[in-house]
Structures are given as C-alpha cells and as structure tokens.
Design a protein around this motif. Structure first.
Motif, mmCIF file in Angstrom:
data_model
loop_
_atom_site.group_PDB
_atom_site.id
_atom_site.type_symbol
_atom_site.label_atom_id
_atom_site.label_comp_id
_atom_site.label_asym_id
_atom_site.label_seq_id
_atom_site.Cartn_x
_atom_site.Cartn_y
_atom_site.Cartn_z
ATOM 1 N N LYS A 2 -15.255 -4.403 9.390
ATOM 2 C CA LYS A 2 -15.908 -3.613 10.159
ATOM 3 C C LYS A 2 -14.152 -3.309 11.481
ATOM 4 C CE LYS A 2 -21.078 -3.800 9.466
ATOM 5 N NZ LYS A 2 -21.864 -3.944 9.572
ATOM 6 N N ILE A 3 -14.573 -4.425 11.399
ATOM 7 C CA ILE A 3 -13.176 -4.421 13.256
ATOM 8 C C ILE A 3 -12.130 -3.943 12.362
ATOM 9 C CG2 ILE A 3 -12.175 -6.076 14.495
ATOM 10 C CD1 ILE A 3 -14.679 -7.771 14.541
ATOM 11 N N ASN A 4 -11.211 -4.451 11.588
ATOM 12 C CA ASN A 4 -10.508 -3.388 11.341
ATOM 13 C C ASN A 4 -10.095 -2.449 10.997
ATOM 14 O OD1 ASN A 4 -8.625 -6.131 10.602
ATOM 15 N ND2 ASN A 4 -9.506 -6.541 9.140
ATOM 16 N N ALA A 5 -12.283 -1.475 10.761
ATOM 17 C CA ALA A 5 -11.309 -0.344 10.420
ATOM 18 C C ALA A 5 -11.967 0.391 11.593
ATOM 19 C CB ALA A 5 -12.676 0.398 9.225
ATOM 20 N N GLU A 6 -11.894 0.079 12.281
ATOM 21 C CA GLU A 6 -12.396 0.439 13.632
ATOM 22 C C GLU A 6 -11.283 0.369 14.385
ATOM 23 O OE1 GLU A 6 -13.606 2.935 16.775
ATOM 24 O OE2 GLU A 6 -15.115 2.519 14.988
ATOM 25 N N ILE A 45 -8.301 1.035 12.789
ATOM 26 C CA ILE A 45 -7.387 2.339 12.237
ATOM 27 C C ILE A 45 -7.569 3.333 12.259
ATOM 28 C CG2 ILE A 45 -6.028 0.062 11.484
ATOM 29 C CD1 ILE A 45 -7.690 1.367 8.819
ATOM 30 N N ARG A 46 -8.995 2.881 13.355
ATOM 31 C CA ARG A 46 -9.675 4.550 13.081
ATOM 32 C C ARG A 46 -8.579 5.786 13.901
ATOM 33 N NH1 ARG A 46 -14.946 5.877 12.401
ATOM 34 N NH2 ARG A 46 -15.303 3.949 12.588
ATOM 35 N N GLY A 47 -8.207 7.252 13.623
ATOM 36 C CA GLY A 47 -8.103 7.890 14.297
ATOM 37 C C GLY A 47 -6.168 8.007 13.562
ATOM 38 N N LEU A 48 -5.422 6.354 12.865
ATOM 39 C CA LEU A 48 -4.008 7.149 13.190
ATOM 40 C C LEU A 48 -3.431 7.435 11.895
ATOM 41 C CD1 LEU A 48 -3.935 3.003 12.983
ATOM 42 C CD2 LEU A 48 -3.479 4.734 15.411
ATOM 43 N N GLU A 49 -2.467 8.344 12.386
ATOM 44 C CA GLU A 49 -2.139 9.178 11.123
ATOM 45 C C GLU A 49 -1.356 8.390 10.443
ATOM 46 O OE1 GLU A 49 -2.079 13.344 12.245
ATOM 47 O OE2 GLU A 49 -4.525 13.305 13.569
ATOM 48 N N PRO A 50 -0.840 7.527 9.870
ATOM 49 C CA PRO A 50 0.339 6.933 9.713
ATOM 50 C C PRO A 50 0.917 8.199 8.257
ATOM 51 C CG PRO A 50 -1.248 6.296 7.755
ATOM 52 C CD PRO A 50 -1.963 6.753 9.278
ATOM 53 N N LYS A 51 2.440 7.889 8.408
ATOM 54 C CA LYS A 51 3.589 8.815 7.706
ATOM 55 C C LYS A 51 4.029 7.962 6.813
ATOM 56 C CE LYS A 51 3.500 12.395 10.233
ATOM 57 N NZ LYS A 51 3.110 13.965 10.554
ATOM 58 N N ILE A 52 3.893 8.549 5.755
ATOM 59 C CA ILE A 52 3.997 7.494 4.160
ATOM 60 C C ILE A 52 4.792 8.459 3.643
ATOM 61 C CG2 ILE A 52 3.087 6.837 2.298
ATOM 62 C CD1 ILE A 52 0.609 6.602 3.450
ATOM 63 N N SER A 53 6.639 7.724 3.296
ATOM 64 C CA SER A 53 7.301 8.685 2.953
ATOM 65 C C SER A 53 7.379 7.188 1.487
ATOM 66 C CB SER A 53 8.452 8.463 4.041
ATOM 67 O OG SER A 53 8.497 9.113 4.536
ATOM 68 N N ILE A 54 7.727 8.606 0.287
ATOM 69 C CA ILE A 54 8.461 7.463 -0.816
ATOM 70 C C ILE A 54 9.699 8.181 -1.317
ATOM 71 C CG2 ILE A 54 7.974 6.821 -3.356
ATOM 72 C CD1 ILE A 54 4.906 7.096 -2.163
ATOM 73 N N TRP A 55 10.717 7.589 -1.354
ATOM 74 C CA TRP A 55 12.396 7.302 -1.326
ATOM 75 C C TRP A 55 12.060 6.733 -3.072
ATOM 76 C CZ3 TRP A 55 12.844 4.985 3.437
ATOM 77 C CH2 TRP A 55 12.651 6.373 4.304
ATOM 78 N N ASN A 56 12.544 8.280 -3.539
ATOM 79 C CA ASN A 56 12.938 7.454 -5.203
ATOM 80 C C ASN A 56 14.383 8.446 -5.318
ATOM 81 O OD1 ASN A 56 12.947 7.541 -8.200
ATOM 82 N ND2 ASN A 56 10.951 8.495 -8.139
ATOM 83 N N ASN A 57 15.416 7.377 -5.733
ATOM 84 C CA ASN A 57 16.646 7.734 -6.086
ATOM 85 C C ASN A 57 16.762 8.284 -7.515
ATOM 86 O OD1 ASN A 57 16.863 5.511 -7.795
ATOM 87 N ND2 ASN A 57 18.426 4.690 -6.903
#
Length: 82
Positions: free
Chosen positions: A12-16, A18-30
């Motif tokens: 619960k503490i960990n979930a709270e 990171i609440r509201g964060l909007e991470p950008k996740i990039s996947i690079w493939n060659n």
C-alpha cells in the motif's frame, strides 16, 4: 510478518508513492539477428548504425523526464515525432 499484514502494508505504501506518476517507457529494438549473413565489418557498421538511430529517442526521453537537453555538439531535438 505475513500474518500481521506487513507485506500488504508495504505494498500500500509503495502504491501510494507512485500514484499519479506517468512514466515514459521506451523500447528500442535494432531488428534482431541477421542470421549470420553479413561480414564482421558489415555487422559492426550495422550495430554502430543501431546505436546512432537510438540517440534521438534517448535524448527525447531524457528531455521529457528531466528537462535536460543534450550538449549542442551532439545535436538538437526536433519537434517532429520519430
């Protein structure tokens, strides 16, 4: 610890946290393996080109997440999407 609900409380503490964060996740493939069809020299150039192609999305991600821009000698970011 399990019966006392400690792990649930930590979750619960960990979930709270990171609440509201909007991470950008990039996947690079060659493009993956070429099946060994290129010479070592050609393969080396292909890998170098892959790193070179990776830089613009990397710079964009860093800029979006931190506001930092690359040094001028490395180039500039454009407003166009890759």
């Amino acid at each position: 610890m399990i019966n006392g609900g400690m792990f649930q409380e930590i979750a619960k503490i960990n979930a709270e946290a990171i609440r509201g964060l909007e991470p950008k996740i990039s996947i690079w493939n060659n493009g993956g393996d070429n099946g060994g069809k290129l010479s070592e020299d050609a393969m080396g150039m292909k890998e170098f080109a892959g790193v070179y192609k990776m830089l613009p999305p990397l710079f964009k991600t860093v800029n979006e997440q931190t506001g930092m821009l690359p040094p001028a000698w490395m180039g500039t970011l454009s407003d166009k999407n890759p």
